[in-house]
Design an enzyme around this catalytic site. Structure first.
Site, PDB file in Angstrom:
ATOM      1  CE  LYS A   1      47.707  50.583  25.354  1.00 22.77           C
ATOM      2  NZ  LYS A   1      47.604  51.534  26.469  1.00 22.77           N
TER       3      LYS A   1
ATOM      4  CD  GLU B   1      47.457  53.297  29.613  1.00 19.63           C
ATOM      5  OE1 GLU B   1      47.541  52.128  29.227  1.00 19.63           O
ATOM      6  OE2 GLU B   1      47.261  54.267  28.853  1.00 19.63           O
TER       7      GLU B   1
ATOM      8  CG  ASP C   1      43.050  33.433  28.358  1.00 23.09           C
ATOM      9  OD1 ASP C   1      43.813  34.375  28.032  1.00 23.09           O
ATOM     10  OD2 ASP C   1      43.240  32.264  28.012  1.00 23.09           O
TER      11      ASP C   1
ATOM     12  CG  HIS D   1      48.035  60.254  29.532  1.00 21.39           C
ATOM     13  ND1 HIS D   1      48.467  59.065  30.039  1.00 21.39           N
ATOM     14  CD2 HIS D   1      47.011  59.958  28.714  1.00 21.39           C
ATOM     15  CE1 HIS D   1      47.745  58.089  29.541  1.00 21.39           C
ATOM     16  NE2 HIS D   1      46.840  58.610  28.725  1.00 21.39           N
TER      17      HIS D   1
HETATM   18  P1  NAD Z   1      37.232  24.671  32.818  1.00 24.62           P
HETATM   19  O1  NAD Z   1      37.488  23.443  32.031  1.00 24.62           O
HETATM   20  O2  NAD Z   1      37.984  24.883  34.073  1.00 24.62           O
HETATM   21  O3  NAD Z   1      35.674  24.805  33.133  1.00 24.62           O
HETATM   22  C1  NAD Z   1      34.688  24.584  32.174  1.00 24.62           C
HETATM   23  C2  NAD Z   1      33.816  23.421  32.605  1.00 24.62           C
HETATM   24  O4  NAD Z   1      33.013  23.798  33.717  1.00 24.62           O
HETATM   25  C3  NAD Z   1      32.824  23.002  31.546  1.00 24.62           C
HETATM   26  O5  NAD Z   1      33.447  22.156  30.606  1.00 24.62           O
HETATM   27  C4  NAD Z   1      31.725  22.337  32.359  1.00 24.62           C
HETATM   28  O6  NAD Z   1      31.994  20.971  32.519  1.00 24.62           O
HETATM   29  C5  NAD Z   1      31.825  22.992  33.733  1.00 24.62           C
HETATM   30  N1  NAD Z   1      30.668  23.896  34.043  1.00 24.62           N
HETATM   31  C6  NAD Z   1      30.046  23.992  35.245  1.00 24.62           C
HETATM   32  N2  NAD Z   1      29.052  24.903  35.217  1.00 24.62           N
HETATM   33  C7  NAD Z   1      29.027  25.397  33.959  1.00 24.62           C
HETATM   34  C8  NAD Z   1      28.235  26.404  33.315  1.00 24.62           C
HETATM   35  N3  NAD Z   1      27.245  27.059  33.943  1.00 24.62           N
HETATM   36  N4  NAD Z   1      28.517  26.716  32.028  1.00 24.62           N
HETATM   37  C9  NAD Z   1      29.525  26.093  31.381  1.00 24.62           C
HETATM   38  N5  NAD Z   1      30.291  25.124  31.931  1.00 24.62           N
HETATM   39  C10 NAD Z   1      30.060  24.784  33.225  1.00 24.62           C
HETATM   40  O7  NAD Z   1      37.478  25.983  31.967  1.00 24.62           O
HETATM   41  P2  NAD Z   1      37.291  26.365  30.441  1.00 24.62           P
HETATM   42  O8  NAD Z   1      36.389  27.542  30.439  1.00 24.62           O
HETATM   43  O9  NAD Z   1      36.944  25.185  29.580  1.00 24.62           O
HETATM   44  O10 NAD Z   1      38.775  26.830  30.055  1.00 24.62           O
HETATM   45  C11 NAD Z   1      39.265  28.076  30.418  1.00 24.62           C
HETATM   46  C12 NAD Z   1      40.755  28.031  30.712  1.00 24.62           C
HETATM   47  O11 NAD Z   1      41.470  27.504  29.610  1.00 24.62           O
HETATM   48  C13 NAD Z   1      41.285  29.404  30.948  1.00 24.62           C
HETATM   49  O12 NAD Z   1      42.045  29.405  32.135  1.00 24.62           O
HETATM   50  C14 NAD Z   1      42.204  29.644  29.738  1.00 24.62           C
HETATM   51  O13 NAD Z   1      43.274  30.507  30.097  1.00 24.62           O
HETATM   52  C15 NAD Z   1      42.666  28.267  29.420  1.00 24.62           C
HETATM   53  N6  NAD Z   1      43.179  28.002  28.061  1.00 24.62           N
HETATM   54  C16 NAD Z   1      43.046  28.891  27.026  1.00 24.62           C
HETATM   55  C17 NAD Z   1      43.513  28.565  25.757  1.00 24.62           C
HETATM   56  C18 NAD Z   1      43.299  29.542  24.621  1.00 24.62           C
HETATM   57  O14 NAD Z   1      42.560  30.480  24.763  1.00 24.62           O
HETATM   58  N7  NAD Z   1      43.928  29.350  23.460  1.00 24.62           N
HETATM   59  C19 NAD Z   1      44.117  27.325  25.530  1.00 24.62           C
HETATM   60  C20 NAD Z   1      44.216  26.435  26.597  1.00 24.62           C
HETATM   61  C21 NAD Z   1      43.741  26.760  27.863  1.00 24.62           C
END
Ligand code: NAD
Length: 425
Positions: A263, A85, A279, A377
């Site tokens: 928005k 945009e 995300d 715009h």
């Molecule tokens: P992930 O599981 O890939 O990473 C998180 C993990 O990294 C932690 O559980 C921990 O074990 C490790 N870690 C290492 N260093 C860390 C630090 N300094 N702080 C925290 N953790 C650390 O990712 P996530 O963040 O658990 O999940 C994110 C993904 O899930 C995104 O891609 C999202 O799109 C997706 N997702 C979103 C939804 C939703 O929002 N409703 C649902 C399902 C999946």
């Protein structure tokens, strides 16, 4: 030697792309490889894309820009923003300049607590079920934390349980909230894993049946608050301040206006989110759901006039952002974006995203209360039209000028002008 770091790069928008890349590369120390990734129109190989999602047949690139002038909590930031945009990056940079004084935009954050929900149905005795879970809270939290020793090592993990009996169309249910401190992760995977693992024990303790076990995107325990002040003379005087407050009051009182107002805020937040491979759907969902927290959909921001007659903007948003996990580490452009932004903590990323949202909101309110949104715009729209019509190089500006001056900003007109300019070249 690298130049002294500042986000106040005067005339950045006027420089050719190559020069902008050099300025940023020098300022933040990008390697040759990172510069060539920047120039690679998206930075994602087909192979990497294929590992990310399913049924991949290509990739799509968006413009990747750097907003200048941002100062948050006394620190300068160059802010990567991605999106299609026009006007968004320009407005953010301009409004950040107006809120740079002193410490700049002030930002604070809460602990990064996300909520996992476990739905329990068919409970024979709700009171007894609640009691049983409360009695076993520590054991439940300990068993959740055993699943993620890395998160616990960084100071995160499951911290508490909340029990919410609710009435629904099909009868009562118990909703168990697992509160998880996600530190520098967005946390969805971590939280979902914990919710799924706790469910069988919760079913046993309550005598009920568990169904959904999933994170809530209403991240109302993981909040960032920003506050920016604009001197009245910087924004057109006291009347202009009053008009912006009046425009905000309209949005706060009327959901039809609030949707558009919010928005505009998300134009900024989502563009930073996209550049850093966050995300953005989760962030959008959280922000809009939080805007209804008082029972009616309202403005995410609040604008008022202080005793000196200056304009003050405040905004609190849920910020489910991460610097580990998801695509944050696997997308080469997100890595470069992080290097440009130079943040160490997810909370700091959340603060900047919220600050960009506030600046974006101010940009829209200023344009709407002053010249109206279309003037700015339409010039950018004209640029898109002439490029679509085939203008290149110097022809673009010439054609834009003719199109805008002619007052009929439409594609056939753009084609006609571009054809003529090309013919005379
Ligand atoms: P992930 O599981 O890939 O990473 C998180 C993990 O990294 C932690 O559980 C921990 O074990 C490790 N870690 C290492 N260093 C860390 C630090 N300094 N702080 C925290 N953790 C650390 O990712 P996530 O963040 O658990 O999940 C994110 C993904 O899930 C995104 O891609 C999202 O799109 C997706 N997702 C979103 C939804 C939703 O929002 N409703 C649902 C399902 C999946």
């Amino acid at each position: 030697m690298a130049p002294e770091f500042t986000s106040r790069i005067s005339g950045f928008y006027k420089k050719p792309v190559e020069e902008r890349i050099s300025v940023i590369a020098e300022m933040v120390g990008l390697s040759d490889e990172e510069v060539s990734t920047l120039k690679s129109r998206g930075g994602l190989s087909l192979e990497a894309a294929d590992h990310m999602t399913e049924n991949v047949v290509g990739t799509i690139a968006y413009p990747f820009s750097v907003a200048v002038n941002f100062r948050v909590n006394g620190r300068d930031y160059l802010v990567p923003m991605a999106g299609e945009e026009p006007s968004v990056v320009a407005a953010a940079s301009n409004m950040a300049r107006l809120m740079r004084d002193g410490e700049g935009i002030k930002a604070t954050y809460t602990d990064p607590i996300m909520i996992g929900q476990i739905q329990v149905l068919d409970i024979p005795d709700m009171k007894a079920a609640v009691k049983a879970i409360k009695r076993n809270k520590k054991t439940l939290l300990d068993s959740a934390n055993e699943l993620d020793p890395v998160l616990v090592k960084f100071g995160g993990g499951a911290k508490d349980l909340e029990l919410r009996p609710i009435e629904t169309e099909i009868g009562p249910m118990l909703i168990v909230h697992v509160l998880v401190d996600c530190r520098d992760a967005m946390g969805a995977n971590a939280v979902n894993t914990m919710a799924e693992a706790l469910a069988p024990t919760i079913a046993e303790l309550t005598g009920g049946r568990t169904l959904l076990r999933i994170i809530s995107n209403l991240a109302d325990r993981r909040l960032v608050t920003v506050e920016g002040v604009v001197k009245k003379n910087e924004i057109g005087g006291e009347k202009a301040v009053d008009n912006i407050v009046a425009a905000w009051a309209f949005a706060d009182a009327d959901p039809y206006r609030a949707a558009t107002h919010n928005k505009g805020i998300m134009n900024g937040v989502a563009a930073v989110a996209l550049a850093l491979a966050q995300d953005h759907r989760a962030i959008e969902a959280g922000a809009h759901a939080y805007a209804v927290k008082d029972g009616r959909y309202k403005s995410m921001s609040r604008w008022s006039k202080n005793r000196d007659g200056d304009l003050v903007g405040i905004m609190t948003l849920p910020m489910a952002v991460g610097l580990v996990g998801g695509a944050t580490r696997s997308h080469p452009m997100a890595q470069i974006a992080r290097k440009i932004l130079n943040v160490d903590k997810a909370s700091e990323l959340g603060e900047i995203m919220c600050a960009v949202g506030l600046a974006q909101n101010l940009g829209a309110l200023r344009a709407l209360t002053q010249e109206g949104i279309q003037q700015g715009h339409m010039r950018l729209h004209a640029r898109n039209l002439v490029v679509m019509a085939g203008a290149t190089g110097d022809q673009v500006e010439r054609a834009v000028k003719e199109l805008v001056d002619g007052g009929e900003i439409r594609f056939p007109k753009a084609q006609e002008i571009v054809r003529r300019i090309k013919g005379s070249a």
